[in-house]
Every structure is written in C-alpha cells, then in structure tokens.
Design a protein around this motif. Structure first.
Motif, PDB file in Angstrom:
ATOM      1  N   PHE B 194      28.494  71.372  10.945  1.00  0.00           N
ATOM      2  CA  PHE B 194      29.069  70.172  10.314  1.00  0.00           C
ATOM      3  C   PHE B 194      30.573  70.073  10.575  1.00  0.00           C
ATOM      4  N   ASP B 195      31.272  71.186  10.488  1.00  0.00           N
ATOM      5  CA  ASP B 195      32.731  71.153  10.654  1.00  0.00           C
ATOM      6  C   ASP B 195      33.170  71.775  11.980  1.00  0.00           C
ATOM      7  N   HIS B 240      36.235  64.056  12.049  1.00  0.00           N
ATOM      8  CA  HIS B 240      35.513  65.283  12.363  1.00  0.00           C
ATOM      9  C   HIS B 240      33.995  65.176  12.220  1.00  0.00           C
ATOM     10  N   HIS B 268      27.961  63.983   6.603  1.00  0.00           N
ATOM     11  CA  HIS B 268      28.137  64.986   5.575  1.00  0.00           C
ATOM     12  C   HIS B 268      29.331  64.725   4.662  1.00  0.00           C
ATOM     13  N   HIS B 269      30.159  63.744   5.006  1.00  0.00           N
ATOM     14  CA  HIS B 269      31.238  63.384   4.085  1.00  0.00           C
ATOM     15  C   HIS B 269      31.037  62.029   3.430  1.00  0.00           C
TER      16      HIS B 269
HETATM   17 FE   LIG Z   1      33.355  68.403   6.976  1.00  0.00          FE
END
Ligand SMILES: [Fe+2]
Lengths: 856, 356
Positions: B194-195, B240, B268-269
């Motif tokens: 995810f990141d 991101h 995811h954000h």
């Molecule tokens: Fe993230």
C-alpha cells in the motif's frame, strides 16, 4: 431539490385514475403544459427523442430500451415500500450499494454473501432459495432470476467488463423478498444490457440472460454507481402478487448510457468507468458470443477517422454548394458523385462503410456534424504540446505554398471556370498546378498518410461563380505569417501550451483581418486543423478516440493461438516490455497530474474566487476576492522581504570579503614594516610595534563587529524565510476564511433543506389540487348526467344509471373533502416551513455581513 | 511443514527450546515468532533474531551446517498457531477439490471463526500482532524473488506495519465470507505494498508521524507536512496510493492472480465520508471488500509494536469494532463481522452473515 426532478411530461394524454393515484402517492408530478422540452422523462410513446417511462406493458423490451425507454412501471404493483424507495432513487438519479438505511427497514431479516468464483454460484443460490421456500415465496422465480443475473455478471467478467467478487444482499419480510447483486464493472454501456435481453438461444445463453431475469421478478432496478464502476441489480418479489393475466413486471434503468448517447453527449463519458483492457486472467471458455467491449472494439464506439471524416464532410459540403445542391438531402449517390474529385484518393481507403454513413449523416444533420467537430476537438485538445509550435509554423509554410497557387489561379479566371465545370481529375490537377506546377509537391508536403483537402477546397470555391472572396482570406492571412511564426517560436521557447499558442495565433490573425471576422476564423481553423492533423497522423490516429483520451491504458494483446506455444516466451517478453512501456506512460501521466496539482496549489489563492460559484452571492464573493487579494499581497510582501534580506546578506558577504582582503593586505604591509623594524632593532621603534598592535586590535574589533552584523542579518533573513515558509499569518487568515465559509455553507444547507421542504410541500399541494380538479370535473359531469336523466322519461336503465352516478357522486364528494382537508393541512405546514426558512435566511445574511466585515 | 507442526506442538508462549526443534521452527516461519539466540562455546548469548524479524533461510542453512547451538524463546503460542495454519491448508486444498467446494470452504470458514474467536473476538486468550503476522506470512506469503527482495528492503517499521495490515485485511475478509484461498492470498500480497511508493527516501520518522496523523484524521497529514516544513512532500503523500498501485502492478505482475485487485491499493486512504484521497469516494461508492480495506487501513496504527499488544485481547474486536465505534458509516461492515462471530456453529455449518 430532489422533488424537482420527480416530474414526467405527459402531454395531452389522459391518465387513468389508478395511475393518477399512484403518481400522487409516489409524489411524482405529471405535467401537461408546454412542449416538454425541459423534462428528463416523458410518457412512453410521446416523443421518441427523449427518455421515457411506460405505465403499461411494452411489446419488446429490447426495442423499448433502444428507443430510450428507461422505466416500465406497473401501477397496480408498484405500491410496495421497497419499490417506492427504488422509484424515488430512479428519479433522483442515485443508487446505493448499502441497503441498510433505506431498504432494510422494510425487511425482517437480511443476509450478505460474497461470491468470488463465478463458476461456483450454485451453493449460494441454494442458500437464498432455501429461505424463499421456507417463507413461501415463489422460489422458482427467485432461482431463475438469480441464475440469470449471475450468468450475466459472469459473462461480463469473462469479457473483462465485470469483476469478482459479486456482493449479494438478500432479505425478506412476511410479504416481500428482496435481492441485490452488485459487481465492479468497467467499459459498461447500456448496450451491453440490451445485448442480453434478446430471444433465448441455447448456444448463446448470454443473449437472453437478463431477459430471463426480468421475466422472473416483480420489480427490478438496474443502475451503476461511482462513475459507472459498480453495477447493481435490485429485485423485489411480493407475496400479494398473484400471477394474474394482466400482471407484468416493472423495470427501472438509470445511470446507464448507450454508446449512441455518449457519442451525442461526450460529458456522459465521466459517468462511465472507461479502462482499456489490461487484465490477462485465466479464462474459462463461455459458450456463445459474450459481451461486447465497446471501448475495445475497433471503430465501434470510437472513430479512428474522425479528422479525415471532418475534412471530407467539409469538402463535400463545399462541393454540393457549388453545384447548387446544398438544399437537397445528401444521398449516397451524391457522395459517389463528388468524392471522386477529392484530392487524396489514397486516404479514402481508410474509410469503412460506417464512416461513409456517418459522413452522409453529418451532411444532413447539423447535430451530428457538431458532435463530430467536438470529437475532433477532443483529439486536438489532447495533442502533445511538444511539437505543436513546429507544426503551426510548418503549416504556415504549406499555406504559403497554396497562397501562391491561389494568386496564380485567381489571375487566370478562365482556368478556374474550366475546373468547376468538370469534376475530372485531370482538370483539377491542371488548376492547382496552374500556379507553380506542383501536384507532386503537394503530395510530398502533406505526406502520404495525411489527407488534406485544402487544395480541393480552394479550387472548387475558387471556381464557383467567381467567388474569389473565399480565397482572399488565405492570401490575407499569409501577410500575418511572418509575425505569427516569430511569435510562435517565442512562445515555444517560453514553454507555452497548445492553448496559449492557439490564443496568440488567433489574436494575431484577427489583427490582420480586422473587420473580416469570418476570414480570420477560416484562416485560423484551417491552420490549426492542418497542425493538429499532422500531429494526429504522427501519433497514429488509431490511438485518438474519445475513449483513449479519458484514461491511459495498458494494452496487452494475447499472442495468436497458433504461435502461442512456440513464441510464448518471446511474447511474454514482448508483453513485459509493452507493459513497462505502458507503465512509463502511465507514470508520466501521473507526473503530469502532479505537476498540474502543484500549479493548482500555486494558484490556490486565486481559486478562492471559484468557491463562490456554488451559490454564494456577489457581495460575499467580493468579500472573498478582497480577502484573497489581501492574502496574495501579503505573500508578495513576504517574498519581497525575503528578496531584500537576501540582497543585504549578499552585500554584507561582499563587504566581508573586501574587509578581509583589506585586512590581509594591511596585515602584510604592517608585517613587512615590522620585519623592517626587526631588522634594525637599534632604531627601537617600540612605539611602532605598539601602534601595530593597536591597529591589529582595531582591525580585529572591526572584523568581530562585521561578523556580528552578518549574523544579525542572517538571523533576520532566516526569520523572514521562516515566516515565508510557515506562512503562519497566511495560514491564520486562510483558516479563518475557511471557517467562515463552513459556517456560511452550513447555513446555506439548512436554508436549502427548508426550501426543499417547502417546495416539496408546494408540489404535493399542486398534486392534490390536480386531483381535486380531475374529480370535480367528473363530479360535474356526473351531476349534469343525473340532471339530464331527471328531465326525460324515467326508464329503468337510466334510473339505474342515475343511482350509479349518485353513488359515484357521493364517493367523489367524500374524496374531494378528504383532499381539501389534506390541502389545508399541507398549506399550514408550508407556511410553517416558509417561516423557518425565512429565519434561516436572515441568519445567513447576518453571517455574510460578518464575513464581509472580516474581509474588509 | 506438516511434520514440524507435531514436534512443535508443546511450545507455549514464553517457553524456551533448544536443539533440532529450533531449526524446524526457523525453517517453518518467515518472520520470527520469538527470539533466536546463539550460545557461544564460552556460554555467552548472541541474539540472532528478535520477534518479528525476517528470517533469512539461506543464512541459517549455513549456520546449520556449522553446527551452531541455538535456543528459541517463543513469543507466541506455537501449538495454537499450528492449528490455525492447518485450517488454511484445508482452505487451500478445498480450492482444488471438485464438487461441492463452496460448502466445504464455508465450513472451513466456520472452523477459522471458531479458532480465532478466543484470540480475536471474545478475549479468552491473549494475542499479539506478531501472532497474526506469523500465521499469515506462513500461510500466504509467496512473493517471487524480485518482489520478495523489494519487500524485505522496505524500512523495517513500514514492513511490520504492512504485514500487520495485510493480516488484518485477510482475516476480516475471511470472517465476512471471502473463502477463496487465492483471492485471500492476493489481498495479503497487495496489502504489503500500500505504501510502497513511500519506501524510498520519503519514509522517515517524520513522515511516519505525518501518515499517522492522516490516518487518525483525514486531511491532517497535509497540515502536519506544512507544520514540519515538509511542504515539498505534499504531492508524495497525495499521490502515493496511485503511485504505489502502479509500481506494485509492475512488480507483482506474476504474483497476483486476480489482476483487478490492484485497484484496492489506490483506495487505502479513502474514507466513507468522502474526506479521503485521491478520489474522495464515499460510502455509496465502495463495496464491502473496499470498505474492509478502508476500515483496516484506518484502524491499523502507522507505527505498530508487534509485542506491545501482548496484553491486549480480542484484536479484531479492538480494531474494527471499538476502533470504529463512532463511525456509523462502517456499520454495515461492523454488523457483518459481529454476525459472523455470533453465528458460529458446528464444524459443518454455514455461518450466516447478517446484513443490516
Ligand atoms: Fe498510505
């Protein structure tokens, strides 16, 4: 707000009582005044050009949907609580995947299922059907429905239009069974659903999947959500529906659009989740033809030849004008007649039958032509900026060449006449070479693949009854060419965008043409067409459809079956290279977006002005603008402060250098002197040494002082830089502004709510009045009829009639009383809401005033 | 794997083991379920691995041939862990059998619910994030060489957070009824990235703090960047999700089976109120799976302490029910989780998931 949308235009149709009653119950307003132009929905059969709703069964569901039918409502069976929720959502153009708030209230038990593998759905179907059996619903219908909808979704997944998981929600109460099935989708058009409501064909189960579903429900709602990325089917079965003869199911279709609708209105593209094929999943061979991916299929929904078509349409338009046939319908015969004189016959090979049909349509239908223009514009808008300036200047050169020809041919009027007289190519060639014998040149300059009808255009025009004016624009335009070229190059060097270049060129052209606006526009259009067309040809025209412009894509082609085994490795490599390439492109797009985002932020203060566009009045707007201006100037001032601090710093640094150098020099001199003294100790110049020491001390002090000063400056600079970076003042003001905005918008929302409420009541009032009108008309009729009966002979038949009418009379009177009571109640309510709304309004005004004060 | 399980069956949390048994644990796990020490000939102890460290099997292969004396102090209940792993092995097998696999899969889901209820739900047993990670990495972690290298080179805090998040997502997805093994495995692998795009120089303690603020209050991350004079990182933060999705798509091309799932990285954000980024989606735009992604990302702290949660209990309850207590919009997901645990039946039963 939502109530405003709940309208149907019915024209002068007379509505049945039961339907009127239903519409009133659903708070749907039916309007018969005017031509219905403003209404989204019409009564089916009224106007084929707008979306329609039918309150009776339709002969063919496919034809109905194809001719913009969007809802079939069976008035006798739309009374169910859940159906009412669905109808409301239909009119409001919204949907929801979450049945919790709106629908679950009417159900006793609700359950959720996740289906991840479309090949394994039977188990889940059985779970649902089990419940239907237990609760004595028509479980066969429910099973058939589920089977059909899941088959349809599986086919969508197979064609990469849909995805797993499928979310299934179902629930029931004593009288109602509800099922909702949803899936993620992409590139989905209403056409895909229409494909699936054809007659059943065992070899193509997909063709009838939705038809089967529709035939097995009582009430069904189909819609998409989130820019078309979720497709949802809601279905309702009701126990009180006994399958009577006259029963037919209801269907609502919304937020789904056909390819044709999208082609007509490109803004609808934003409501469809357009993604080019990028998946390479393992596939199971489904029987028969699956769903068509309209975005993927060549030349269906998109037009690869848009620019060429536009040019040909232009050419043919001029040709028919010159032959005096511009007022008759353009037919295929006309097309055949004129097209042979189109100068770039090679390019015609690119045209498909559909394209030719489109050309002919464009010549007969201004709307179509406008849509085509729009498409070409989209292509132009999406050109890369990099070489546009070059293309503009290149096109100027091309035009210059033509101008020479025009000048040549316009001197020889006879030649032109001959040309128009005949459509034979030889003559045509003669003319264009009349000026400087350059037919081959023309082809060379334009390049083989690039079609260009300008030569053709001017000849035909030039020849037509001496209408030289239309040539003159080019000659005139060329006078500006030098200026334009220079300016374009300058703009290019400064990194200007296509848009900026175009604007500049346009203004330069306008300057040259003066009053002659038509000429200026013609010249500019011609120039930008040429430049874009070149670009498009270079970019590979196939990539430039309306769909491509929406989203970047990953385009992986599967290797051919025959070569698959041998070349699997190679194609895998190729694929990965392609993939990387596409990834890079995607990255680049993303970077561009980031760049834009940065620009946007840079303009943040300017954007504050835009916020006002959402319903804040002029004065408040001015307040914001004033505030924004103030903020901007604060930033500018801070920037200035930093610059000046930097300047001081720089100056001090220089000073320090000079001082240091001077100090060194002086020190050298003194040291030399000292050496001298030391060499002659007898002279004993102790005083001098003391002097030197003193001097040294002074200098040291001086240096120290300088150091201090520098550090002060440095501190100051840092401070102002800090201020600049944190922009605390700016942030504070900005926050305050934001706070006020929120307050204001809250108040607005409140007011809006109240107004909506009163509007909805007012509307209900109107509906009630309508009802009274309709009933009192009947009442009158009935009274007249009974009077008439009293005058004449009293036979048993009419006596019976009178009795009947009297009864009806009574019933109607009772109804009308009930309604007028209702009316009074509603009126009181409306008054109350209006008062509330007024109070809120004054509150908003107060807030605005406060804000204004702050801004000032 | 099967044999090792039996041998380890007596190892409890806090127990220390030595000899061959240690080696079987080392080669069974990918992330250390406890502390591994090397006892030197002079009796001194050297810590080789701490709980949650990645176990480099190649390196240990060398140690093993060198006949080193190792001891292992467990931080997890190994026997319980093995029982959980058994359940997932069954699930994997069920995907391959013919016939009524959905029924089988759903009865395995029932087993899983039964198994994890004391740990994750009712608090009968203590649990750590480390236990979840140990389990799920053993079951699902099957990255290919290059993606594994990439992941194991991420900053350690980011690795641990990603592993915790992936485990939580997978667990929740299975609880509410996603029973397809490969589907769950894809979710697990995607959750690790995810990141991903922040893994370069952008990920620092400061940035971790920013992400944490953003997690707690959407929009606060940008403010935090402003405050810390890291304004230039705003776009790194903002983009991101999309960038990670793009990079992951390239990296995990051969790993992910359900290619359409790459999109979950992008959201995811997002939040259910429409306050998230990049698309500001809202509750109506997200399906249940997407809501699970959002819920888990929202509740998993940016900085996880794998062992600190030692004293905690009922992990899923703590994160997704208590953690989302005031979030009405998540009620659908919450009620699905609650109803799943509430209707656990005998092994062969199908567990109903009640909607709302
Ligand atoms: Fe993230």
């Amino acid at each position: 707000m939502s109530e405003d949308k709940k309208k149907i235009f019915v024209g002068d149709r007379e509505l049945e009582d039961s339907l009127v009653e239903l519409l009133v119950k659903l708070s749907v307003e039916y309007v018969s005044d005017g031509d219905g132009g403003d209404f989204e929905y019409h009564l089916h059969g009224d106007n084929a050009a707008s979306k329609s709703i039918s309150f009776s069964p339709v002969e063919s569901l496919k034809t109905f949907l194809e001719s913009k039918g969007r809802a079939i409502v069976n008035p006798g069976y739309a009374n169910n609580d859940i159906s009412k929720v669905l109808i409301n959502r239909f009119f409001e153009g919204i949907g929801s995947l979450d049945p919790s708030s709106t629908i679950a209230d009417f159900l006793d038990e609700t359950y959720t299922l996740k289906i991840t593998n479309p090949m394994n759905v039977g188990y889940y179907q059985d779970l649902i059907v089990e419940n239907a059996v237990l609760k004595q619903f028509n479980f066969v219908a429910i099973r058939n429905y589920l089977n059909s909808v899941l088959t349809f979704l599986s086919y969508l997944k197979h064609s990469e239009l849909g995805e797993v998981p499928f979310d299934v929600d179902y629930g029931f109460s004593d009288g109602t069974f509800y099922i909702q099935v949803s899936s993620r989708v992409q590139n989905l058009f209403l056409d895909n659903l229409i494909e699936s409501i054809q007659d059943s064909d065992p070899n193509n189960p997909y063709y009838s999947a939705l038809k089967m579903a529709f035939e097995n429900v009582h009430f069904m709602d189909v819609f998409t959500l989130e820019k078309g990325s979720k497709l949802c089917f809601c279905a309702v079965w009701s126990k009180d529906i006994v399958q009577e003869e006259e029963f037919y199911p209801s269907l609502l279709v919304h937020e789904l659009y056909t390819v044709a609708e999208v082609e007509e209105d490109h803004s609808l593209l934003s409501k469809i989740n357009i993604v080019k094929k990028n998946l390479n999943d393992e596939r199971v061979g489904y029987p028969g033809a699956g769903a068509v991916n309209f975005v993927d299929e060549q030349g269906h929904a998109k037009n690869n030849n848009a620019v060429l078509i536009k040019k040909i349409v232009h050419f043919l338009d001029n040709a028919r004008f010159d032959n005096g046939e511009d007022l008759v319908t353009f037919t295929n015969e006309h097309y055949q007649k004129y097209i042979s004189s189109y100068h770039d016959q090679d390019s015609l090979e690119r045209l498909e039958q559909d394209d030719i049909t489109l050309i002919i349509e464009c010549l007969n239908d201004g709307k179509k032509a406008a849509s085509l223009d729009e498409e070409v514009q989209v292509i132009k808008d999406n050109l890369e900026d990099d070489d546009y300036a070059e293309r503009i200047t290149g096109s100027l050169d091309d035009l210059a060449e033509e101008v020479q020809k025009i000048s040549g041919s316009s001197e020889e009027g006879d030649d032109s006449q001959t040309i128009t007289g005949s459509s034979e190519e030889d003559d045509y060639t003669q003319t264009i070479s009349g000026g400087n014998e350059s037919k081959s040149d023309v082809t060379k300059v334009k390049g083989g693949t690039v079609d260009n009808d300008d030569g053709g255009k001017f000849v035909v025009k030039g020849g037509s009854s001496g209408e030289k004016k239309k040539d003159v624009w080019k000659v005139k335009g060329m006078k500006a060419a030098g200026k334009i070229k220079e300016e374009v190059q300058r703009l290019k060097a400064s990194g200007a965008s296509v848009e900026e270049i175009n604007m500049k060129v346009k203004s330069l052209v306008k300057d040259e043409f003066g009053e002659d606006e038509e000429g200026a526009n013609m010249f500019f259009d011609n120039l930008s067409d040429m430049a874009s067309d070149k670009a498009v040809a270079e970019q590979d025209i196939k990539k430039s459809s309306i769909f491509d412009n929406v989203q970047v894509d990953l385009d992986i082609e599967l290797p051919d079956d025959e070569n698959r085994v041998d070349s699997r490795k190679i194609s895998m490599l190729e694929n990965s290279v392609k993939m990387r390439d596409q990834q890079l492109k995607k990255m680049k797009k993303l970077m561009d977006r980031m760049k834009k985002e940065v620009d946007r932020e840079r303009k943040a203060t300017a954007d504050i002005q835009d916020v006002g566009g959402t319903g804040v009045d002029g004065e408040t707007m001015r307040g914001y603008i004033a505030q924004a201006t103030e903020l901007k100037s604060t930033v500018v001032n801070l920037e200035k402060a930093v610059t000046s601090a930097n300047n001081i710093l720089e100056q001090e640094r220089k000073n320090k250098d000079t001082m240091a150098r001077n100090f060194e020099r002086e020190k050298d001199i003194l040291l030399k002197k000292l050496e001298k003294y030391e060499g002659t100790p007898d002279d004993g110049p102790t005083e001098s040494i003391a002097q030197i020491k003193k001097n040294n001390e002074a200098l040291t002090r001086q240096v120290d002082e300088l150091k201090k000063r520098i550090s002060t400056v440095l501190d100051n600079t840092k401070k102002s830089q800090d201020e600049m970076v944190s922009a605390s003042e700016y942030n504070r003001v900005k926050n305050e502004l934001a706070e006020n905005m929120t307050k204001l918008s809250d108040a607005y929302t409140e007011r809006k709510k109240a107004t909506d409420m009163s509007k909805s009541l007012a509307f209900k009032l109107r509906a009630a009045e309508q009802r009274i009108k309709s009933y009192s008309g009947k009442l009158e009729k009935a009274q007249n009829a009974s009077k008439g009966a009293g005058d004449g002979m009293v036979d048993p038949k009419s006596a019976h009639r009178v009795k009947h009418l009297e009864k009806t009379n009574e019933r109607l009177q009772a109804l009308s009383k009930k309604v007028s009571d209702e009316l009074a109640e509603k009126k009181a309510e409306l008054h109350k809401t209006k008062m509330e709304s007024k109070a809120l309004e004054s509150k908003v005004k107060e807030l605005e005033k406060k804000l204004e004060k702050k801004a000032a | 794997m099967m044999e090792e399980k039996k041998e380890n069956s007596t190892i409890q949390n806090g127990n220390e083991v030595s000899g061959e048994e240690v080696w079987s644990i080392i080669f069974a796990y990918k992330w250390s379920p406890g502390e591994f020490c090397w006892i030197k000939s002079n009796g001194n102890r050297v810590v080789l691995l701490r709980p949650g460290d990645y176990i480099d099997h190649e390196r240990f292969e060398k140690f093993r041939s060198g006949n080193m004396n190792l001891v292992f102090k467990s931080s997890v209940d190994i026997s319980y862990m093995e029982a959980g792993i058994n359940i997932f092995e069954e699930l994997q097998l069920a995907a391959e059998i013919k016939g009524d696999k959905e029924e089988k899969k759903n009865s395995i889901r029932n087993k899983y619910l039964k198994w994890c209820a004391p740990y994750l739900w009712n608090g009968d047993e203590k649990v750590t994030l480390l236990e979840m990670i140990s389990l799920f990495t053993r079951v699902f972690y099957k990255l290919d060489h290059s993606s594994h290298l990439t992941f194991s080179n991420l900053p350690i805090p980011l690795q641990q957070r990603s592993l915790s998040l992936s485990s939580m997502i997978c667990s929740t997805a299975l609880i509410v009824g996603h029973t397809d093994f490969r589907f769950l495995q894809d979710l697990f692998h995607l959750g690790l990235f995810f990141d991903y795009s922040l893994a370069d120089e952008s990920y620092s303690y400061l940035f971790e703090d920013v992400l944490e603020k953003e997690r707690i209050e959407p929009g606060a991350g940008e403010k935090a960047l402003d405050e810390q004079r890291m304004h230039h990182k705003t776009n790194v933060l903002k983009f991101h999700p999309e960038q990670s999705a793009l990079k992951a798509e390239e990296l995990l091309e051969g790993v992910i089976y359900n290619k359409n799932l790459f999109k979950i990285i992008e959201l995811h954000h997002e939040t259910l109120e429409g306050k998230g980024f990049p698309k500001s989606l809202n509750v109506n735009d997200l399906n249940d799976l997407e809501k699970i992604i959002v819920a888990c990302s929202k509740t998993m702290p940016q900085k996880v302490d794998l062992l600190k949660d030692n004293k905690e209990e009922k992990l899923i309850y703590k994160y997704l029910i208590e953690g989302l207590e005031n979030e009405i919009l998540f009620s659908r997901i919450k009620s699905q989780i609650v109803s799943s645990f509430n209707s656990i039946g005998d092994d062969e039963d199908y567990v109903e998931v009640v909607g709302l």
